[in-house]
Scaffold this motif. Sequence first.
Motif, mmCIF file in Angstrom:
data_model
loop_
_atom_site.group_PDB
_atom_site.id
_atom_site.type_symbol
_atom_site.label_atom_id
_atom_site.label_comp_id
_atom_site.label_asym_id
_atom_site.label_seq_id
_atom_site.Cartn_x
_atom_site.Cartn_y
_atom_site.Cartn_z
ATOM 1 N N ARG A 228 -16.535 -5.935 -7.950
ATOM 2 C CA ARG A 228 -16.016 -7.141 -7.319
ATOM 3 C C ARG A 228 -14.847 -6.776 -6.404
ATOM 4 O O ARG A 228 -13.960 -6.021 -6.788
ATOM 5 N N ARG A 229 -14.859 -7.345 -5.200
ATOM 6 C CA ARG A 229 -13.813 -7.063 -4.221
ATOM 7 C C ARG A 229 -12.885 -8.260 -4.107
ATOM 8 O O ARG A 229 -13.318 -9.404 -4.126
ATOM 9 N N GLN A 230 -11.576 -7.940 -3.986
ATOM 10 C CA GLN A 230 -10.556 -8.986 -3.881
ATOM 11 C C GLN A 230 -9.506 -8.532 -2.877
ATOM 12 O O GLN A 230 -8.896 -7.485 -3.037
ATOM 13 N N THR A 231 -9.337 -9.310 -1.847
ATOM 14 C CA THR A 231 -8.340 -8.982 -0.834
ATOM 15 C C THR A 231 -6.992 -9.513 -1.285
ATOM 16 O O THR A 231 -6.819 -10.711 -1.523
ATOM 17 N N LEU A 232 -6.024 -8.613 -1.415
ATOM 18 C CA LEU A 232 -4.701 -8.984 -1.917
ATOM 19 C C LEU A 232 -3.739 -9.334 -0.795
ATOM 20 O O LEU A 232 -2.831 -10.136 -0.992
ATOM 21 N N ASP A 233 -3.889 -8.715 0.373
ATOM 22 C CA ASP A 233 -2.940 -8.959 1.464
ATOM 23 C C ASP A 233 -3.601 -8.572 2.783
ATOM 24 O O ASP A 233 -4.555 -7.775 2.805
ATOM 25 N N GLN A 234 -3.088 -9.147 3.879
ATOM 26 C CA GLN A 234 -3.614 -8.863 5.212
ATOM 27 C C GLN A 234 -2.702 -7.927 5.994
ATOM 28 O O GLN A 234 -2.769 -7.868 7.215
ATOM 29 N N ILE A 235 -1.885 -7.224 5.267
ATOM 30 C CA ILE A 235 -1.085 -6.189 5.901
ATOM 31 C C ILE A 235 -1.355 -4.880 5.193
ATOM 32 O O ILE A 235 -1.791 -4.861 4.035
ATOM 33 N N GLY A 236 -1.124 -3.762 5.884
ATOM 34 C CA GLY A 236 -1.367 -2.459 5.288
ATOM 35 C C GLY A 236 -0.336 -1.469 5.758
ATOM 36 O O GLY A 236 0.787 -1.818 6.120
ATOM 37 N N CYS A 237 -0.708 -0.193 5.731
ATOM 38 C CA CYS A 237 0.224 0.849 6.137
ATOM 39 C C CYS A 237 -0.543 2.069 6.609
ATOM 40 O O CYS A 237 -1.779 2.118 6.523
ATOM 41 N N GLN A 238 0.205 3.065 7.040
ATOM 42 C CA GLN A 238 -0.398 4.289 7.514
ATOM 43 C C GLN A 238 -0.542 5.289 6.368
ATOM 44 O O GLN A 238 -0.092 5.069 5.245
ATOM 45 N N THR A 239 -1.183 6.426 6.707
ATOM 46 C CA THR A 239 -1.401 7.471 5.710
ATOM 47 C C THR A 239 -0.069 8.017 5.198
ATOM 48 O O THR A 239 0.910 8.070 5.935
ATOM 49 N N ASN A 240 -0.076 8.435 3.918
ATOM 50 C CA ASN A 240 1.075 9.009 3.192
ATOM 51 C C ASN A 240 2.113 7.966 2.799
ATOM 52 O O ASN A 240 3.110 8.319 2.160
ATOM 53 N N ALA A 241 1.935 6.713 3.142
ATOM 54 C CA ALA A 241 2.880 5.662 2.747
ATOM 55 C C ALA A 241 2.339 4.835 1.586
ATOM 56 O O ALA A 241 2.677 3.672 1.433
ATOM 57 N N VAL A 242 1.486 5.432 0.791
ATOM 58 C CA VAL A 242 0.874 4.741 -0.351
ATOM 59 C C VAL A 242 1.172 5.556 -1.622
ATOM 60 O O VAL A 242 1.067 6.795 -1.614
ATOM 61 N N ALA A 243 1.541 4.859 -2.689
ATOM 62 C CA ALA A 243 1.804 5.517 -3.976
ATOM 63 C C ALA A 243 1.534 4.528 -5.111
ATOM 64 O O ALA A 243 1.343 3.323 -4.865
ATOM 65 N N MET A 244 1.522 5.049 -6.345
ATOM 66 C CA MET A 244 1.349 4.230 -7.550
ATOM 67 C C MET A 244 2.573 4.396 -8.455
ATOM 68 O O MET A 244 3.067 5.510 -8.646
ATOM 69 N N SER A 245 3.075 3.265 -8.962
ATOM 70 C CA SER A 245 4.235 3.327 -9.868
ATOM 71 C C SER A 245 3.766 3.662 -11.283
ATOM 72 O O SER A 245 2.564 3.693 -11.571
ATOM 73 N N ASP A 246 4.749 3.907 -12.158
ATOM 74 C CA ASP A 246 4.387 4.215 -13.540
ATOM 75 C C ASP A 246 3.848 3.002 -14.273
ATOM 76 O O ASP A 246 3.253 3.132 -15.348
#
Length: 959
Positions: A228-246
């Motif tokens: 199942r797909r769910q769109t959370l937001d209509q903004i994004g970012c470029q490569t290397n600006a994505v991470a996961m918190s603990d």
Amino acid sequence: MYQWRKFEFFEEKSAGRGGGGGSAAAVPAEITGRVTCCSGGRGRVAVGCDDGTVGLLDRGFRLSYGFQAYASSVLFLQQLKQRNVLVTIGDDDQSSSQSSAICLKVFDLDKVQEEGSSTTTPFCVQILRVFTDQFSQAKITSFMVLEEAPPILLIVIGLDNGFIYCIKGDIARERITRFKLQVEAASDGSTSLPITGLGFRVEGQAHQLFSVTPGSVTLFSLHVQPPRRQTLDQIGCQTNAVAMSDRMDLIIGRPEAVYFYEVNGRGPCWAFDGEKKFVGWFRGYLLCIIEDERTQKSTLNVYDLKNRLIAHSMPVGDVSHLVCEWGYIILVMADKKILCIGEKDMESKLDMLFKKNLYTVAINLVQSQQADPASTAEVLRKYGDHLYGKQEYDEAMSQYIHTIGHLEPSYVIQKFLDAKRIYNLTNYLEKLHDRGLASKDHTTLLLNCYTKLKDVEKLNHFIKDEDGVGEIKFDVETAIRVCRAAGYHEHAMFVAKKAGRHELYLKILLEDLGRYDEALQYISGLEANQAGLTVKEYGKILVEHRPAETVEILLRLCTDVGDPTTRRGSNSMHLLMIPSPMDFVNIFVHSPQYLMEFLENYIKAVTDSPAQTEIHNTLLELYISNDLSFPSLSQENESENQYIKETKGKETANGYRSGIKEKGSLGKEDPKIAKNIVDRRRKGLALLKSAWTSEMEDPLYDVDLALILCNTNAFKDGLLFLYEKLKLYKEVISCYKQAHDHQGLIACCKKLGDSSQGGDPSLWGDLLKYFGELGEDCSKEVKEVLTYIEKEDAVPPIVVLQTLSKNPCLTLSVVKDYIARKLEQESKLIEDNRKSIDKYQGETELMKREIEDLKTNAKVFQLSKCSACTFTLDLPAVHFMCMHSFHLRCLGDNEKECPECAPEYRSVMEAKQKLEQNARDHDLFFRQLRGSKDGFSVIADYFSKGIVSKTTVPPENGR
């Protein structure tokens, strides 16, 4: 706008501290290609280069080993956490154009060839083509691997066309499934945007995948089919600006801010200006490499979002990769230099904050980093000391309260002992009790604070918290002691009752408040064992003020009145568990009359008590004693009570206590007291008799004690009864002699001197001796005694004369008739003896003549028949001197004695032997002599049988 404070909680670590030894760190020279990808994990950093090689760096950034993974270049790689496996994607650059050159390879780093060499090559367990006929080729923009359950892997590959290729299964065995996911096309209708970042969120069996493009954030639920797909937001970012918190939240960095996303949509947003070149997460810190739009210079900022501070900020160059490993933040620069940044220890950070008096920041820091409680308490203590020094006592106490359990309470208490700060001290002590960490001294101090403040409301809340429900949070004895001392008796009673300290509850009721009726009612409601213990402790006070009610309670306790399951009179185990009345005797020490009442009622209700001997002994002492005091009477007449006290314990010259004299004097002074003594002794005599009836072998009391009591208190009736039961008849006679009771003496001898009833006739002799030595005229009594002596023949006449002759007041007329009758009897007896002598002499003379005839004259045997078989006597025959004849054959083996006369002869010989044997038994002779009324007759009898005069001379040396 809120300005974030900057601190230097991180510092740059040299390669030597990282394990190398030099001060500067860089990618080893053995790695000649440009670094295209990096991955940390399992104590190593893996780097992939554009020449197709992969190098593994150790803690000192030295090359452990490297190998050629691809022919062209390595695009992406990731080290797995659970297994020592490296997953890579690269370009093998094959000449054939029919198939794609992009391959996914899985290397087992535990299986290597040529170990120890820098060219060691790990074993490649699987090679997969990323693009196939069903999955068209595109540029790979992101890559991530999830270890579901080894060896199952979920590999996701983001493409620049907005698709995500997924490979799931056991890659080594090629038991896999492939599927693809598509992110929505751009909203402006242009071509799909590339996938710039991926992130996994795992909650139990639910697997979710975040995907980021420059224009959207999408969440795929992979645990449902189809995903199942769910769109959370209509903004994004470029490569290397994505991470996961603990916490498994997605983090994306945009020029205006950093955004956090949960499964339900956008979460917190942090406004940090600047282009986010890299975004990462390290130990609860947000890592951002931000490029300044004006200067084009990059800065590494480490944000502590919980405490809203910048933990570290430093300028950096052109960063190509950001990796976290070994507890460090590792930046790989474009020029292959490596910057290693480590967090300072907690002590250093706190010292930095303390110097700036930033205690609030220090507290938030240790709490956010989950430091041990002792460290947190130390920070709070220093903050409290700081506030105390500024005379901000309320704020200081609020900090000290948070240190409870780790900081010694005395440290805080001594700061607030001043009377002006007693409110703060009270607050601290209350919290100390709430945590259950208060000692007896703390309880004492807190209650003293309440009493000094006269704060009854708080005292009520402390003592009666939760309406008496739950465990008590303070020392019970201390609280009761302080409340009693301060006059708060009701509070002390409440604590004692709640804690089940019945003895303390009653102590307050009786000693402080004097509420005796309430105390008795409280005892009545207690369980039997507990009630018995409390009565033992406070019974003296209860008996002093409420004697009748106390006796009633004791009777219920000791007799188990009202319990239908208990049947008195049975030797059951339950009977043994009931308290004994003797356990409570000591509480009646000042009220013996109530003890007497208690024991009397008890023996009426219980007839088989295990302590019946002790009970009867105690009752006898109460009944027989002369000096028993009666407080009820002394309250009516104080002088009478004083007189009794003065007469207690006096002794007479003959060893008796002053019972008789006291009784006589009291009878003159107060008839009531004399009557009470008489009544008690009447009860005592009745008890002596009822507790030792003729059917009983042993009495229900101690006989020796009873004798001592009767003798000490001159209780004649009791002594007479006991002496008679013990068959001590001479002591009975002695009692009458001391009382000069002649009629009693004679009546006693009539009863006890009757031999037909098992009495002792020798008592008449003692009685006669008494009258003989009396020294006064007792003719009437002597005549009566002589009548019974003559009847029993108890005393010889000569002894009678000798005994009575000692009394000068007696005349011959007293014994004249007795002597005349005795002389007549003796004369008749002498005449009878003479006749018997003549008879025996004649028989003896006849026997002598027969013996002489046998010795001198011939004997003619004329029997013609055998005395045994009565047949005609023929030879051989045997004739005996007794004139019996027998056939020899009829005699058998015994031909030396006549069968007819032998039994009679044998009985005579046996009697003779027995007499001779008795002659040698001197003990028997003396026993008969002592037991006979006439010893002379015993000696005469021995002489008459010839066993005294006969002398046996032993043979000499066998002659």
